[in-house]
Structures are given as C-alpha cells and as structure tokens.
Write an enzyme that holds these catalytic residues in place. Sequence first.
Site, mmCIF file in Angstrom:
data_model
loop_
_atom_site.group_PDB
_atom_site.id
_atom_site.type_symbol
_atom_site.label_atom_id
_atom_site.label_comp_id
_atom_site.label_asym_id
_atom_site.label_seq_id
_atom_site.Cartn_x
_atom_site.Cartn_y
_atom_site.Cartn_z
ATOM 1 N N ASP A 273 0.869 -1.164 0.000
ATOM 2 C CA ASP A 273 0.000 0.000 0.000
ATOM 3 C C ASP A 273 0.913 1.223 0.000
ATOM 4 O O ASP A 273 2.087 1.154 0.368
ATOM 5 C CB ASP A 273 -0.916 -0.007 1.218
ATOM 6 C CG ASP A 273 -2.225 0.725 0.960
ATOM 7 O OD1 ASP A 273 -2.273 1.552 0.030
ATOM 8 O OD2 ASP A 273 -3.204 0.477 1.686
ATOM 9 N N GLU A 616 -16.786 10.027 5.570
ATOM 10 C CA GLU A 616 -16.263 8.690 5.840
ATOM 11 C C GLU A 616 -15.432 8.241 4.645
ATOM 12 O O GLU A 616 -15.831 8.376 3.490
ATOM 13 C CB GLU A 616 -17.389 7.684 6.112
ATOM 14 C CG GLU A 616 -18.386 7.507 4.985
ATOM 15 C CD GLU A 616 -19.330 6.330 5.214
ATOM 16 O OE1 GLU A 616 -19.092 5.529 6.138
ATOM 17 O OE2 GLU A 616 -20.314 6.208 4.461
#
Length: 868
Positions: A273, A616
């Site tokens: 990542d 979010e």
Amino acid sequence: MNRKIVISISFLVVILCIVSCSNKVQYKYSFQNPSLPLEERVDNLVSLMTIEEKISQMVNNAPAIERLDVPAYNWWNETLHGVARSPYNVTSYPQAIGMAAGWNPASLQTMADYCATEGRAIYNDSQKKGNTGIYLGLTYWSPNINIFRDPRWGRGQETYGEDPFLTGTLGKAFVRGIEGDNPNYLKASACAKHYAVHSGPEWNRSTFNAEVSDYDLWNTYLPAFKDLIVDAKVSGVMCAYNALDGQPCCANDKLMNTILREKWNFTGYVTSDCGGINHFWKTHKTHPNKESAAAAAVLHGTDCECSSDPAYNALSKALADGLLTENDINTSVKRLFTIRFRLGMFDPPSMVPFSDIDVSVLEHKKHKEHALKMARESMVLLKNENKTLPISKSIKKIAIVGPNAADESVLLSNYYGSPSEVTSVVEGIRAKFKGEIIYEQGVNIADNEVFKSQYNQKLFTHNGVEGFNGAYYKNTKFEGEPTVVKLDKTVDFQWADGEFVADGVIANSVSMRWTSEYTADRTAEVTFSLKGDDHCKLFVDGEKKIETDLKTGFYTFQATKGKTYKLVIELVQYSDNAEVKFDAGFIEKLSPLEISNRVKDADVIVFVGGISASLEGEAMPVSVKGFKGGDRTNIELPAVQTEVLKALHATGKPVVFINMSGGAMGFEWEAENIPAIIQAWYAGQEGGAAIADVLFGDYNPAGRLPVTFYKNVNQLPDFEDYNMNNRTYRYFKEEPLYAFGYGLSYSTFAYSNLEIVQSDGEEFIVSANVTNTGKFDGDEVVQLYVSNKNDEKNKSIRDLKGFKRIILKAGETKGVTFNLKNEDLSILDDNGNSLPLKGTFDFSLGGGQPNEKSQDKNNVITTSISLN
C-alpha cells in the site's frame, strides 16, 4: 536431367528462400519474440538488465529502459466501482458495498468486464499519445476484500460486507470479470487488498498492530483472500499498512511467506500500500532504517513499492550491506514483468485481442444501462409500514428535503471516475413525476448552515475583465515563473490525476493560483464558499480566510456597496483527483419547524439524508462531531437530520427516508417512527434514477444488507479490538436494528419442499421451491444458512453457505438447488486446514436469516441433519 528444368528448380528454391527470409522477423532480444515461452522471455529480459535498472522497476512509477526498448509504466490504477481517477469520462457504478447489497455475482462480473473494457480503451488511447502516467495502466488495485467487521470503519464502503462467503463469492466474480478468460492474455490485472487483517481505524493504520486468534484469522479474515488467490487465480495482491502480531503485513513471516507463497502457492505480484514500506522504520519502528525496511519487504515477497519517496531507492545500499542478494531482486522483478507480458505489453498489437478497443466504448449505452441495473439491485427496502411505498404517480405534490437530495457527488463516493452525467435524486424524481415538486435542502449532513449561491460573474474581474487570472506551476510550491498564465471565467474545476489542467501542465504535483477583484453590488452580509481537494486556500485582502482539505469552507463578512476586495485562491495538488470550486452567496439557517412548514402541504415528503464520502473514507482530515480521520465515532444519523425528520413526521404526512451511507447506520428513532425507509448506499451515476424507480414502483426492490445494522455503538466492542466475539451476524448475540441479509419487497415469497440429499458422502444437495405469492413481479434473494451449535470447536451462530438472486413473476414458482461439500460443514484449524464438524446441523433457506425478531420475517424454512 534437363538443364532448363534444373535452372528452374534452382530459381524456385532461391525465390522460396527470399520469401521465407523476408517473413522471418528479426528480434533484437529474445524477450521480444512472442513465440517463445513466457518464462523464457521474462528470464531473458531480466538477465539483460543492470542491478540499478532492476531496482528502478520495483516501484509503482517504473521508468523506461530505453536501451532495451522497455517503456515506462505506472502500476497504480483503480477500478473499485468503475475506472477511477483517469482524465477520461467513464461509467460509474454503485460503490462496492452497494453492489454487495445486490447479492448478484453475475452483475458484478459483468460490471468488472465493462470496467476492463473501458480501462483497455484508456490504456490504448494513452499509449498512442505517448502518455504513460498514473491511472492509465492496466494493473487495477481492486477489489478491497477486507471484512467490514465494524460499521465505524470509513473504508468499509469499499468492501463487500461483513461475511467471508459473500465477500469471497463477489470478489471472485470481480476478478473473473476484470481479468477475462483469454488463455494467453489478461484483459486487465486485478489485485486483492489489503492483505490482511485490515479494517480500521484509519487514524492509526500506520502504527496499528492487529492481534487475532488463529481461529479468527483463518475463519474470518483470510477465507476471501484464499478464494481469490487459490480459486480465482488473481494476478495481484496488496499488503496492508498495519502490523499483525508485531510484524508489518508487507514483511510478515506468517502472512507473506508461510501462507501466501508456500501454502497457497501464489505466483503473482505483490504491491505495498502506498507509503507502507517507509512505515516500517518511521512509524511501526520495527526496522532501524530505510534499507533494512526495503530488504525485509523484498525478502517477504513485496515486489512493487507504491510511494512518492520509495524506500526501495535504498535497495542498492541494502545489497552492499548484505541484507539481501541480487537473486532476491531478480525474483521480484521477474514477477512484475510476468504480469506485463501477460497483459500483452511486449507483443505486437495484432496478437493482443484487446488492443483494438478504442474510446468509443467509454460510457457505452450498455455500460450505463448496467449501472442503472446495479443501482436498482442495490436498493434495500428496510421498512414499508402501511404500504407507504410505492408512491402513486397520481398524487399532486411531492416535497423533497435533505442534504443528499440534489447532491451528485455523494452518489460517486470515493475511488471514483468522472461520468459525463450523474442523476441526482431530485432529477430522478423530476423525470418520473409530472405533478408539483417542492425541493428544500433544509440542512447539511451535520449542521443547518446551508449555503445558497448568488454568484454573479460580473462582480469578479481582473484588470477590468470578467474572471480570474490563473497561474499554473509545475511544482507544489509556487516556485519560479508559472508555466501557464490564463484568464479563467470562473474557478470551478475537477481534474483527474494526469489530466491536463492547462497547456503543458498535467495535474500531478502542481500548484495553481487565481486572483481577482470582487466589487460588492450592495451592502449586505456575503459568504464566500470554497470547496477543494488536497490543499486549498482563500485569501481576502491578503488575509487567509479559508483553508480547506477535502471539504467546503465558508467565509462570511459584511460587504460594502462599491468596495473592492482582492481575492486569491490557491490549490496545491500532489496526486489523486483535484477539485476546486469558488462560489458566493449567503448562509441560510432554518429551524426544523421552519423547514417542515415549507413542505407540509405536500402529499408525500421524501427526505434524502445520511452521510457521504466527504466524511467517511480513507485517512481523512475531518473535524466534524461523530467523525474522526475518515472513521465514525458513533453510528447514529447526525442529530440535525433526526430533528428535521421529527418535524416532518409531525406534519402527519407520509415520510419516506432515503439513507445514503457506506456503512451501517443506527437510526433507532427513524426505524421506530418513519413509515418507509430505503438504504440507498452511494449508488453511482444512475443512483437518482434507480431511487425514483423504486419510489414509484417501476422497480420492485430486492436488495439485502451485506452488513448488520446495529442499534447504537453500545452494541459494539472496542473499535481496535479485532476479536470477532459479538461482531457481525455470525457472532452477534444481541438483537440488531436490521439483520445481515435483511431486505423487504413489494411482493411476498413462500418456500416449500426443502430437501437435503447426501450424495456419495462428498456433498449435500439442498433444494426447495420458491413462490412469488404477491401481486408484483420481482427478485428474491434466496439465502442458505447452516448452523452447528453442538461442536465446541465452532464458535459461530450460523454461516451463509449459499445464495441466489432469482426473478419471479407474480404467482410463479421456481426450484432452487445448492451443492455443499463436506468442507462447507467444516471450520479451519489453526493451520488453515479443514476440520470437519460433528453433531446436528440446521439448514435454513429463505429470504433472510431465521429467527429475525425485530423486523417482518421473510418466509424461512429449516430442517436438521446429524453427522457423526
């Protein structure tokens, strides 16, 4: 022999030789010869590279090796729910959690296939133009198959929900759609992420150490990864930011070596990542420096590092220090080039079956139709008291209220592409309803300070000419002279990473500054609004008034008629999409009673609320009550919306509540008092049309919840506790607000003739009949659950073991069949091996889970068998 015949034969031989030789292609290097075996070609290419060249290829932005005719390639691309972040208009489907609510693997596979088609078109067109930048390649870092174990996790919207079986089934469909079934070439490359045990919190993901039991690891967190890696043969895996049992996931002995490479025999590539390898030594503190971190990642099979400041730049020093060998480097580089060869990047276009796909396929009619189909399938009808829905089109007046009613961006969620058209809920209703429509936003998501635009372009000038003077810099610090200076009529832009923002300036690591003079046309209170991604600022008369990141900021002041105010807007874009919008108007603050008074004359009131991906999501700098770093601290509907819903309910008119969110919401008051509720997720470009179809009965909803809707946060364990006890429907011992698998229809369904036949001791055949007993044609999601409460090794209450979405006309009956293997009645032991369970098994078949206490039951039938 006749001399003439001999000469003729000799001449023919010469001619054939010339023809043969002219048809034989001469290759400079063996790896360029497509007739050779793949492994031989890869070995040849890597053998020709210097160690520096090899290391240079192990980052997402791999440079060209011109002497070997190896083009540059950027590995980073996304297609979570449509090709994301490219400079092209593409089709946008519902967010992943919404697609999961459709419980339809066939739809998901078609969606992924269409994404690969659009992705190929973008890649092919970019190659022709010589553009090898970010978000233009064929290696897509999707799907996200982490388990959505806690509704507070902001990135849970990117997943397929809380259940390993549902997640694995949908994930496999995605991989097959993206990668295709050509025996020689990948259509595109999928990537299973984030491996593993990763589902929040976002705010501490670079330091967090997940601790789980072997039971939870194998029976919850790893099954979907095994499905994609072992069964679907996914070509890529992304390792997670967090640590597991004290080791970062990208350098984890158990995850990367023992399980991924040895037990599952994964031969594809692994990427970190983004920025994750630097976390080893900077935040996890498990490694002393960059070179040790880089070496550890490579030795554990992390082949590609995604980073703007790669730790892999230190691999040369790591080699010199003896931390790894060149052969270790070779292994990773070979894996990476194997993927590129499988994508056809080193073969003649005539050999690659996808090379002729052009941009005419972007936003193709059938793609947009499928986006509408999936948006419809995603709609979950949670409540329909007194048959409030569907709404009759013969009524005279509808009121539409709420923060998400007219907002198009909320439908696109995160990791999105840019379609040329998006249909909001207001637009969707207007297209269907011919009576009077009252629209009143009323409130924002978390407050009642609603901005009303009164933008007058004539009031903003530069050197006497309407507009803003735009200065565009090819750096992020406004250094030197701008590359481009031009007049922009307004400041309202949205760019994908790599898209041209001005002649010669590409949106990636750039900065932009706009200046203008605002002359007030009246003495009044004026509000400037500035919405911006990345880092966006507004200066008024030299003073900074707004600084915003991923949200909208406001500056209100008392303007004097005729006075001129100097404005400066700055935007710095590092990577990802860039967005900036300047506006002027005023702030309106209405009480719930004032809002209800404006709409109380309507026959039906539709409130479109919930939250959005601006609150979010992934590691976001959000400072709003109830939200933290992209996650939530509670799961209730923001209080300002509940207060408005109470006022609307008090009018006595039917109220329909449409909730948009990526995670489960705990709207207890609404569930008790509002007669009709639809969970609409983030439904993509056709979301507004799909919602309108459901509201008016042009589509019969059949979506099912892929997550448990809890009543409130008091029902949840600590967010950072990864133990599955009392989490998700498999282990939750209390009564939820709405159960996993729950969803209503405008019709009713009956189940009959449940039979279980054991075949040769190897599998169980479960069959039953399903009848549409209502008056509406519609879909039914048939769900098979198995429960074993007698074997102490099993800790789950029940487990989903099969599902099918079927279409039934009113009055129609269809048979359904599920084949379960012995391993489906097993758990995985501490080493990931199948461990058969014994005792009594309950098999339940129906439109939802058995024993749903809090909501109207779908018809469910259950039978039991005993195994010793």
